[in-house]
Design a protein around this motif. Structure first.
Motif, short mmCIF file in Angstrom:
data_model
loop_
_atom_site.label_atom_id
_atom_site.label_comp_id
_atom_site.label_asym_id
_atom_site.label_seq_id
_atom_site.Cartn_x
_atom_site.Cartn_y
_atom_site.Cartn_z
N MET A 185 14.11 5.73 -5.59
CA MET A 185 13.23 4.80 -5.84
C MET A 185 13.50 4.30 -4.98
O MET A 185 12.00 3.49 -5.05
N PHE A 186 13.78 3.79 -4.45
CA PHE A 186 13.73 3.05 -2.77
C PHE A 186 12.67 3.77 -1.72
O PHE A 186 11.91 3.36 -1.46
N VAL A 187 13.28 5.11 -1.46
CA VAL A 187 12.03 5.92 -0.77
C VAL A 187 10.89 5.63 -1.76
O VAL A 187 9.37 4.98 -0.69
N LEU A 188 10.63 5.71 -2.86
CA LEU A 188 9.48 5.51 -3.92
C LEU A 188 9.09 4.96 -3.39
O LEU A 188 7.41 4.63 -3.62
N GLY A 189 9.75 3.76 -3.55
CA GLY A 189 8.65 2.23 -3.12
C GLY A 189 8.35 2.16 -2.03
O GLY A 189 7.19 1.59 -1.75
N MET A 190 9.22 2.75 -0.88
CA MET A 190 8.64 2.18 0.31
C MET A 190 7.03 3.24 1.07
O MET A 190 6.50 2.17 1.14
N ILE A 191 7.36 4.02 -0.24
CA ILE A 191 6.26 5.26 0.58
C ILE A 191 4.73 4.22 0.14
O ILE A 191 4.00 4.48 0.02
N SER A 192 4.79 3.97 -1.69
CA SER A 192 3.92 3.10 -2.10
C SER A 192 3.50 2.33 -1.60
O SER A 192 1.91 1.92 -1.54
N TRP A 193 3.87 1.27 -1.06
CA TRP A 193 3.99 0.28 -0.17
C TRP A 193 2.70 0.66 0.97
O TRP A 193 2.10 0.62 1.67
N LEU A 194 3.60 1.82 1.68
CA LEU A 194 3.29 2.52 3.15
C LEU A 194 1.69 2.69 2.75
O LEU A 194 1.02 2.89 3.58
N TYR A 195 1.04 3.11 1.16
CA TYR A 195 0.02 4.24 0.93
C TYR A 195 -1.05 3.22 0.44
O TYR A 195 -1.55 3.53 -0.88
N GLN A 196 -0.28 1.84 -0.15
CA GLN A 196 -0.53 0.67 -0.94
C GLN A 196 -1.16 1.43 -2.38
O GLN A 196 -2.22 0.96 -3.17
#
Lengths: 631, 332
Positions: A185-196
């Motif tokens: 979930m941490f990774v998903l949050g990070m990538i979600s931010w990266l691609y808005q």
């Protein structure tokens, strides 16, 4: 089509390498991300949620999960690596992408298993703390790739995922193991931010999943948000990227996997037919999810019968069809072999069932989680005696809905078993699905015979040649059917040589006659013909279409014909193929449709084949097509 | 019911093609005879069979019928019965069809307790394929495929069914017409999977396999007719009984201080007793009758109950809202 984010501009490139300038919203057209980790790392979940977020952001998407058959291979080993690839774009997407622009590798094994697919300058995000001596050894590394310069040609972004997740959850009261499991979930949050990507859908999903375990819900939410905020505040990523919404057909969409679409197609067909749906099935990868999904639709009504074996699964469907239900069975290659005799019974007794073969790589147990298209000739000929039946193959995950629906429609109309072919790639892959209006679905008309006057079990409809569906419980229609050769009209057991030939030929004519209602073949490309047409069927649709599109944009004269109906073949196919100097058949087998086309039409087609349990890469096809055009 | 049906109403127009003298004729005649007593309209009756001599049975019944493939009749019947629970579904099978190639389906159908009436014709031989040993043939059986004698240890059809916890298990003999008729009626009255092993003579390939149970001169001394609540008594003069000696059954003669009170009383609800009786070997007599009969929920009831509950809870399925479920988005 996929433009890598780093190619979007120098700023993006340097930012990914840790430049200081903060920018937001670099615009890119299309991105391919692969999430990879240990089987227990939750990469499939992270990938699926990222897919949902991307779909909600209006992108066109295609996904390809890639997981091992072992539920939990030894942790940290190559055998245990599970991956999920998504291609999301502001343009039309046909495949999950050849090469990832971004690889998320949760441990050394995930890096090692996927590094060969990465293009130079590709972005690799790794969990630094997972690169321990022990994990490196488990993955088979003799030196640490993070320090030995073997990754110099990539942009490696090292993130302390484990430490950051642990810190975010320090007061959660969870033990280390449970905290560790929130890393996805941490990774998903990070990538979600990266691609808005908006994370609201993931939050909603977590709330549903952990409804009964508030401590796990809170931990996952915290990890997700911590990852998102980390992306925003850290200087590792100096920019986020924007992939604008795609220009796609207006309407209401949802994201759907092929197996889910297959299940819904069956329910829709049964509802439209006004009959209960009965699924007889035995668990097998990658088909089981259809059984799981249908088990939840009891109120429609849907009967699901987890049978004692594959044979009982199809046999029970035959029994249900005898009684007037929409009988279906789902399986994969090994199960198809076992069902052959019962399918033959349905051919002979002319009962409507649908057999779904979600193809996987064989022979034998093969690679259960990997796709292949090597069951086509089994579907055509894998029964004793002359036993033709209609075969339909789905092209994309959403197309599974239409094909499952169409399979039931044909089965009922022509009183015949129908084989529906999908594969592991379609089954688990996902794409946006334009929701159909149920009122506009084609009619499925069930006409049970009720009139005893003139009734005979094998009296035929003059147009379709189908026999009456006369179900038990109907007064005056008591009759017997069976596998023994039977007399025309009466259905009485008959060993008459001439009668046997008549019945075999009549059934064959019935199936061949379905070609009347198969829509004309669509030629993508040169309608009037040209130097080369690529013919495909099933899940290769996306790769072939993308390859042909790319080559045509470069001025190459190549066309594409996709076949949904494999038996009977469309009646205009031969004529349309003959418009081209060369015919290439691209399929994930050793040339099965190729054989059919050569045998049916005496056309000297050439094959383009791959038997690796992996879909064609677009680049593989463009290379092969280019050679064929030159040769 | 409108007009009462007779035996003739259940005779189809097809010529019966078993070998002359085959035990199947007697079974067919008895089934056709008792069928009208059930008061079920013919259109609601279905006979489903597999492959083998016995499996030709449906062609001769003037009801709905389905002659299917080898061993699969219980699976096909399950699909029908679950979706059409109002139908009266019979399965006709044999020792090869039901206990060899179709053994798996048979045991699973019994454990699920699908409300099917299963007639297993046991002649201890493969007749249709012309005389190979079957899974119920005795060790040492000389047949075409076992010229030196079979070395296979046979199945006991009753213990197979009891092992699957079948809810109704009985045995009868083709020529015992009254007993056969009684068993058919008992089986039909039972709710759940009813399993009838019918010892059936194949006069071509295995003639006399059950002589001691069918020969009027001697059968009373070999046959033990089970009756619920009654002591286990047999013999031409009804002077022999079964008594427990420790944990083992033994034959005793009544008289000389031994009375009926010393004998085992049959209890159809006692699974352990049923197993013991099913395993009787000479000098103990061969039991016929109901070994075991208990009520438990039927499969199709349980399945349809879940469907009803789902409908009550969620309402009848709405297709459009099913398709639109989950996260959707609108593209303009």
């Amino acid at each position: 089509m996929a433009l890598p984010p780093e190619a979007a501009g120098h700023a993006a490139q340097s930012s990914a390498l840790g430049g200081a300038t903060r920018k937001s919203g670099e615009r890119v057209e299309s991105v391919v991300i692969r999430f990879a980790g240990d089987s227990g790392d939750g990469m499939q979940l992270a990938g699926m949620q990222f897919t949902a977020e991307s779909a909600l952001a209006g992108n066109d998407i295609a996904t390809l999960p890639d997981f091992p058959a072992e539920i939990r291979a030894p942790a940290g080993t190559i055998a245990g690596v599970s991956g999920f690839q998504i291609n999301f774009s502001s343009d039309e997407v046909f495949t999950a992408g050849d090469e990832p622009n971004v690889l998320v590798a949760m441990n050394p094994a995930a890096l090692k298993a996927n590094i060969d697919d990465m293009p130079p300058n590709g972005v690799i995000i790794i969990d630094r703390e997972a690169f321990t001596e022990a994990n490196l050894k488990r993955a088979g590394y003799t030196s640490n790739p993070l320090t030995d310069h073997s990754l110099d040609k990539y942009q490696v972004i090292q993130v302390d995922v484990t430490k950051l997740t642990t810190r975010a959850l320090h007061d959660s009261g969870l033990n280390n193991r449970a905290v560790f499991r929130c890393r996805n979930m941490f990774v998903l949050g990070m990538i979600s931010w990266l691609y808005q990507r908006p994370i609201e859908s993931t939050i909603k999903w977590l709330e549903g999943r952990f409804k009964r375990t508030p401590e796990l819900l809170n931990a996952n939410l915290k990890a997700l948000k911590a990852g998102y905020n980390y992306g925003e505040t850290t200087e590792l990523f100096t920019s986020s990227y924007e992939v604008p919404a795609a220009r796609i057909v207006p309407g209401t969409y949802r994201n759907i996997t092929g197996n889910s679409a297959t299940a819904l197609g069956f329910v829709a067909a049964a509802v439209k037919a006004g009959r209960p749906l009965f699924l007889g099935s035995y668990p097998i990868t990658p088909a089981s999810d259809v059984l799981h999904e249908l088990a939840g639709y009891k109120n429609f009504p849907v009967y699901t019968f987890q049978a004692e074996d594959e044979i009982a699964g199809v046999s029970a469907a035959v029994g249900a069809a005898f009684g007037g239900a929409i009988g279906v069975t789902t399986t994969s290659g090994p199960g198809m072999n076992l069902k052959a005799e019962a399918i033959g019974l349905a051919v002979k007794t002319e009962l409507p069932i649908v057999i779904t073969d979600i193809q996987r790589a064989g022979p034998s147990t093969g690679m259960p989680t990997k796709p292949e298209q090597a069951d086509l000739l089994m579907a055509m000929y894998g029964r004793h005696g002359e036993s033709p039946l209609p075969i339909i193959a789905a092209a994309t995950p959403a197309d599974c809905f239409d094909c499952a629906y169409e399979a039931v429609r044909i089965a009922v109309k022509y009183m015949t078993p129908v084989i529906l072919l999908t594969d592991g790639q379609l089954a688990n892959g996902a794409e946006p699905w334009l929701l159909p209006d149920v009122n506009k679905l084609p009619e499925i008309k069930v006409n049970f015979r009720t009139d005893p006057e003139g009734f005979m079990p094998y009296i035929r409809d003059p147009e379709t040649l189908s026999r009456p569906w006369a179900i038990p419980g109907t007064p005056g229609l008591e009759h017997r059917i069976g596998g023994l050769s039977s007399e025309d009209l009466t259905g009485n057991v008959s060993y008459s040589p001439a009668n046997n030939e008549l019945m075999v030929r009549t059934r064959a004519r019935k199936i061949a006659g379905i070609a009347r209602e198969i829509p004309p073949c669509q030629i993508f490309g040169d309608e009037t013909g040209g130097p080369l047409v690529v013919v495909g069927w099933g899940s290769t649709f996306g790769s072939i279409r993308e390859a042909v599109k790319q080559l045509r944009e470069k001025g190459k004269r190549v066309s594409h014909i996709h076949l949904r109906y494999l038996n009977p073949l469309p009646s205009d196919l031969a004529e349309k193929l003959r418009r081209f100097e060369k015919v290439m058949v691209a399929e994930m087998n050793m040339g099965q449709l190729l054989k059919l086309i050569r045998a049916e039409y005496l056309i000297d087609a050439i094959g383009c084949n791959k038997i690796q349990g992996r879909p064609f890469k677009v680049s593989e096809l463009t290379n092969r097509i280019t050679r064929a055009l030159e040769g | 019911m409108a007009t009462a049906l007779t035996r003739k109403d259940f005779v189809s127009d097809q010529e019966v093609r078993w070998c002359p003298g085959c035990g199947d004729y007697a079974i067919l005649a008895q089934v056709q005879k008792v069928m009208p007593e059930f008061g079920i309209p013919r259109e609601n009756i279905v006979f489903i069979s597999g492959i083998g001599c016995s499996s030709r049975f449906p062609y001769y019944m003037n009801t709905y019928g389905f002659h299917t493939i080898h061993g699969r009749a219980p699976a096909i019947a399950t699909g029908l019965k679950v979706t059409r629970p109002e139908l009266d579904v019979w399965v006709v099978t044999g020792d090869g069809d039901g206990l060899s190639i179709g053994g798996n389906h048979l045991i699973h159908c019994l454990r699920r307790n699908v409300d099917l009436k299963i007639l297993l014709f046991n002649n201890r031989i493969y007749g249709l394929t012309k005389g190979q040993y079957s899974p119920t043939s005795e060790v040492g059986k000389i047949t075409k495929s076992t010229p030196a004698g079979s070395v296979d240890y046979p199945f006991n059809p009753i213990t197979v069914a009891l092992g699957a916890h079948a809810s109704f298990v009985c045995r009868t003999v083709d020529v015992e017409q009254k007993h056969l008729g009684d068993m058919l009626k008992r089986a039909h009255a039972h709710r759940g999977a009813s399993y009838i092993e019918i010892l059936q003579n194949c006069n071509i390939f295995n003639d006399g396999a059950f002589n001691e149970l069918s020969d009027k001169q001697i059968k009373a001394d070999y046959q033990l007719v089970l009756e619920h609540g009654k002591p286990l008594i047999f013999g031409k003069n009804r002077n022999k009984g079964i008594r427990m000696n420790g944990q083992r059954a033994e034959v005793v003669e009544l008289g000389n201080g031994i009375t009926e009170k010393d004998l085992v009383v049959h209890d159809e609800t006692n699974l352990a007793l049923a197993f013991m009786l099913a395993n009787f070997e000479p000098p103990l007599p061969t039991p016929i009758g109901v070994f075991y009969a208990v009520e438990r929920p039927t499969f199709e009831e349980a399945v349809n109950k879940q469907l009803e509950e789902a409908k009550a809870k969620q309402g009848p399925g709405d297709l459009q809202s099913l398709l639109n479920r989950g996260d959707t988005w609108v593209v303009n």
